[in-house]
Motif scaffolding. Sequence first.
Motif, PDB file in Angstrom:
ATOM      1  N   GLY A 438      14.026 -11.505 108.846  1.00 18.26           N
ATOM      2  CA  GLY A 438      14.081 -12.782 109.545  1.00 18.26           C
ATOM      3  C   GLY A 438      15.186 -12.830 110.585  1.00 18.26           C
ATOM      4  O   GLY A 438      15.007 -13.401 111.674  1.00 18.26           O
ATOM      5  N   PHE A 439      16.335 -12.237 110.290  1.00 21.45           N
ATOM      6  CA  PHE A 439      17.435 -12.250 111.258  1.00 21.45           C
ATOM      7  C   PHE A 439      17.118 -11.371 112.462  1.00 21.45           C
ATOM      8  O   PHE A 439      17.605 -11.612 113.568  1.00 21.45           O
ATOM      9  CB  PHE A 439      18.735 -11.803 110.583  1.00 21.45           C
ATOM     10  N   VAL A 440      16.243 -10.351 112.275  1.00 20.48           N
ATOM     11  CA  VAL A 440      15.817  -9.522 113.404  1.00 20.48           C
ATOM     12  C   VAL A 440      14.910 -10.332 114.330  1.00 20.48           C
ATOM     13  O   VAL A 440      15.036 -10.280 115.571  1.00 20.48           O
ATOM     14  CB  VAL A 440      15.123  -8.250 112.900  1.00 20.48           C
ATOM     15  N   LYS A 441      13.984 -11.100 113.759  1.00 19.27           N
ATOM     16  CA  LYS A 441      13.125 -11.956 114.571  1.00 19.27           C
ATOM     17  C   LYS A 441      13.942 -13.010 115.311  1.00 19.27           C
ATOM     18  O   LYS A 441      13.651 -13.328 116.480  1.00 19.27           O
ATOM     19  CB  LYS A 441      12.091 -12.627 113.676  1.00 19.27           C
ATOM     20  N   LEU A 442      14.946 -13.550 114.650  1.00 18.72           N
ATOM     21  CA  LEU A 442      15.815 -14.524 115.305  1.00 18.72           C
ATOM     22  C   LEU A 442      16.542 -13.908 116.496  1.00 18.72           C
ATOM     23  O   LEU A 442      16.686 -14.545 117.559  1.00 18.72           O
ATOM     24  CB  LEU A 442      16.823 -15.076 114.292  1.00 18.72           C
ATOM     25  N   ALA A 443      17.002 -12.669 116.338  1.00 20.80           N
ATOM     26  CA  ALA A 443      17.685 -11.990 117.443  1.00 20.80           C
ATOM     27  C   ALA A 443      16.742 -11.761 118.617  1.00 20.80           C
ATOM     28  O   ALA A 443      17.139 -11.880 119.787  1.00 20.80           O
ATOM     29  CB  ALA A 443      18.259 -10.663 116.943  1.00 20.80           C
ATOM     30  N   ILE A 444      15.466 -11.449 118.351  1.00 22.86           N
ATOM     31  CA  ILE A 444      14.507 -11.232 119.434  1.00 22.86           C
ATOM     32  C   ILE A 444      14.212 -12.540 120.165  1.00 22.86           C
ATOM     33  O   ILE A 444      14.115 -12.579 121.403  1.00 22.86           O
ATOM     34  CB  ILE A 444      13.214 -10.600 118.874  1.00 22.86           C
ATOM     35  N   ASP A 531       5.331  -6.336 116.006  1.00 29.65           N
ATOM     36  CA  ASP A 531       5.862  -5.974 114.683  1.00 29.65           C
ATOM     37  C   ASP A 531       6.528  -4.597 114.701  1.00 29.65           C
ATOM     38  O   ASP A 531       7.497  -4.370 113.959  1.00 29.65           O
ATOM     39  CB  ASP A 531       4.727  -5.976 113.657  1.00 29.65           C
ATOM     40  N   GLN A 532       6.025  -3.703 115.531  1.00 30.08           N
ATOM     41  CA  GLN A 532       6.650  -2.382 115.619  1.00 30.08           C
ATOM     42  C   GLN A 532       8.061  -2.482 116.176  1.00 30.08           C
ATOM     43  O   GLN A 532       8.961  -1.748 115.744  1.00 30.08           O
ATOM     44  CB  GLN A 532       5.800  -1.466 116.493  1.00 30.08           C
ATOM     45  N   TYR A 533       8.258  -3.374 117.127  1.00 29.37           N
ATOM     46  CA  TYR A 533       9.604  -3.562 117.683  1.00 29.37           C
ATOM     47  C   TYR A 533      10.555  -4.142 116.625  1.00 29.37           C
ATOM     48  O   TYR A 533      11.725  -3.775 116.566  1.00 29.37           O
ATOM     49  CB  TYR A 533       9.530  -4.478 118.893  1.00 29.37           C
ATOM     50  N   ILE A 534      10.021  -5.033 115.789  1.00 31.71           N
ATOM     51  CA  ILE A 534      10.840  -5.592 114.700  1.00 31.71           C
ATOM     52  C   ILE A 534      11.251  -4.481 113.737  1.00 31.71           C
ATOM     53  O   ILE A 534      12.420  -4.392 113.331  1.00 31.71           O
ATOM     54  CB  ILE A 534      10.063  -6.703 113.974  1.00 31.71           C
ATOM     55  N   ASP A 535      10.276  -3.635 113.362  1.00 33.22           N
ATOM     56  CA  ASP A 535      10.587  -2.535 112.440  1.00 33.22           C
ATOM     57  C   ASP A 535      11.565  -1.546 113.075  1.00 33.22           C
ATOM     58  O   ASP A 535      12.430  -0.990 112.383  1.00 33.22           O
ATOM     59  CB  ASP A 535       9.306  -1.824 112.037  1.00 33.22           C
ATOM     60  N   GLU A 536      11.434  -1.318 114.361  1.00 35.53           N
ATOM     61  CA  GLU A 536      12.342  -0.389 115.040  1.00 35.53           C
ATOM     62  C   GLU A 536      13.775  -0.913 115.030  1.00 35.53           C
ATOM     63  O   GLU A 536      14.721  -0.177 114.716  1.00 35.53           O
ATOM     64  CB  GLU A 536      11.872  -0.176 116.472  1.00 35.53           C
ATOM     65  N   LEU A 537      13.939  -2.200 115.364  1.00 33.51           N
ATOM     66  CA  LEU A 537      15.287  -2.785 115.340  1.00 33.51           C
ATOM     67  C   LEU A 537      15.853  -2.802 113.914  1.00 33.51           C
ATOM     68  O   LEU A 537      17.049  -2.557 113.709  1.00 33.51           O
ATOM     69  CB  LEU A 537      15.244  -4.201 115.907  1.00 33.51           C
ATOM     70  N   HIS A 538      14.996  -3.083 112.951  1.00 28.30           N
ATOM     71  CA  HIS A 538      15.458  -3.117 111.560  1.00 28.30           C
ATOM     72  C   HIS A 538      15.912  -1.732 111.102  1.00 28.30           C
ATOM     73  O   HIS A 538      16.949  -1.597 110.433  1.00 28.30           O
ATOM     74  CB  HIS A 538      14.331  -3.633 110.662  1.00 28.30           C
ATOM     75  N   SER A 539      15.169  -0.691 111.443  1.00 34.66           N
ATOM     76  CA  SER A 539      15.554   0.671 111.059  1.00 34.66           C
ATOM     77  C   SER A 539      16.847   1.092 111.762  1.00 34.66           C
ATOM     78  O   SER A 539      17.704   1.759 111.152  1.00 34.66           O
ATOM     79  CB  SER A 539      14.421   1.641 111.379  1.00 34.66           C
TER      80      SER A 539
END
Length: 568
Positions: A438-444, A531-539
């Motif tokens: 969720g914090f990754v989506k907030l950052a985007i 969603d791939q961009y979210i997973d990339e930032l999370h990794s």
Amino acid sequence: MSSQGWTPGSLLGAKDAAHANLLTAASASHIKVTLKDDTLGLGARLGRQGEQTGLDAFKGLLGRLNGKSDEELKKDERKLEDVRLARYASLKFPEVRFVRAGLLEHEKEPVSTLVPKEETTKKSKSNEKKRSQPGDDETSSSESDTPARKSKKTKSKSKSKSKKSRSREETDSESSSESKKKKKSKKRKAESEDADKAAEVKKPAVSRERQPMGRQVLRARHIAQKKRAMLDDKSLNERRLQTFIVLCHTLTIAIFLTAFFFTCAIPIFWPLLVPYLVYISLFSTAATSGDLKGRSPFLRSLPIWKVYASYFPASLHREETLPPTKKYIFGYHPHGIISHGAFAAFGTEALGFSKLFPGITNTLLTLDANFRIPFYREYALAMGVASVSRESCENILTKGGSDGEGMGRAITIVVGGARESLNAQPNTLRLVLKRRKGFVKLAIRTGADLVPVLAFGENELYDQVDSDQHPYIHKFQMFIKKTMGFTVPLFHARGVFNYDVGLMPYRHPLNIVVGRPIPVMQQQNRDKIDDQYIDELHSRYVEELLRLWDQWKDVYAKDREGELEIIS
């Protein structure tokens, strides 16, 4: 007597006495004059045994006149001195008895380290010789034989020795070449034995003292802290002030609730309390508006917060400077029990956040339910704390700042939350992060860069019941979390007046390391976020956390029992 005319060799008594004819010159030779050593004078009484008087030196003089040697006189003086010291010790220390000192059991070295190899080899050889001579017992038992038998035995022994010496001389002349080879081999063996002895001397003796394991390491650490507390008055007063401030911070909610109920007991305050409760429950948006109007830089910069941080002590480290022209989301790990490190670093100016990151206004986020507690919400807003709801995060990062759109603002989120507090075990680091995106989506959506923060020592501030060993308690805690939104960890640490049980955190160093920022591309439309961009930032975020752990674990986590774990 000599003054009365007596001379050595003359008779004693009057010459005209009736029995004078019975005395002869032979009787005069047995007359000897001796002076009594312990005579103190006419009418004097000797003291108790060992009691010294002023005539002790005179006694020694009389003893010399009587023919005593200096050694005998010194022995007497030593006895008197020992008695005097014993009497003094018994009067000065009536309940103390002095005994010989010795080593404790765990201080004794093993016997094998004290006895060299030479003595053991000699003893073994002597034992073998004794075993090979069966007649030794007979000779030892026949020591009471007659001199004739002894002389016969000595003669037979001398004959046998002479025969043996002759045979040895004949064999030595024949085997001279073999003896040289044996000498060389013996020298090599001696050199190898010397090297072994030197290696054994270098080996330290193994102590028999039991080494502490597990939780006993923590107990030993707290005992050492207790010993350090026995310092001068100034440092002791500083530690007491630190303990008081940390206690007040730990019990902040309880203190403000007590003050609220106390005012409720006074009827004169009722006309003010009723509208106040209605306002904070239904109409107040100060915690989510993002305006930060109630923020007080004066309260955040009070000197008491430096005293609070010095209790652990806590320190803030940065790896890179952050430009104030961007927005940031600081992800704080781990949650711990109460997140003391997050409050010290991002809720106050105790660790110098504004000096390390100039131009950035940081806001620490907490549960929205805390802003429904009377009186406490005012204190939290003054400290610059806001709600962790999505609305509050977006408002803080999109309003205000130097450009009116959140430039130079930052928020700090404890990503693991209440779920991670149940895994806060000392010397371990288990982060609930695998499904937290969720914090990754907030950052985007807001265009804020992600900055991972790793706090070494946060989990070591408290002990709590292990969820793996008590599964039923863990299920009950998870049930409370689902129904009420918070958990109740069964934790304990030290007390105010003891070092064993209490709600006060342990004095353990807190080292909060701020990692490198991860740039994020802003996408305001939620439906178009990939969603791939979210997973990339999370990794990438997880990789940066692992890098921080690998780089600083040998410096700030020396007592760790495992590696960093990312769990769901």
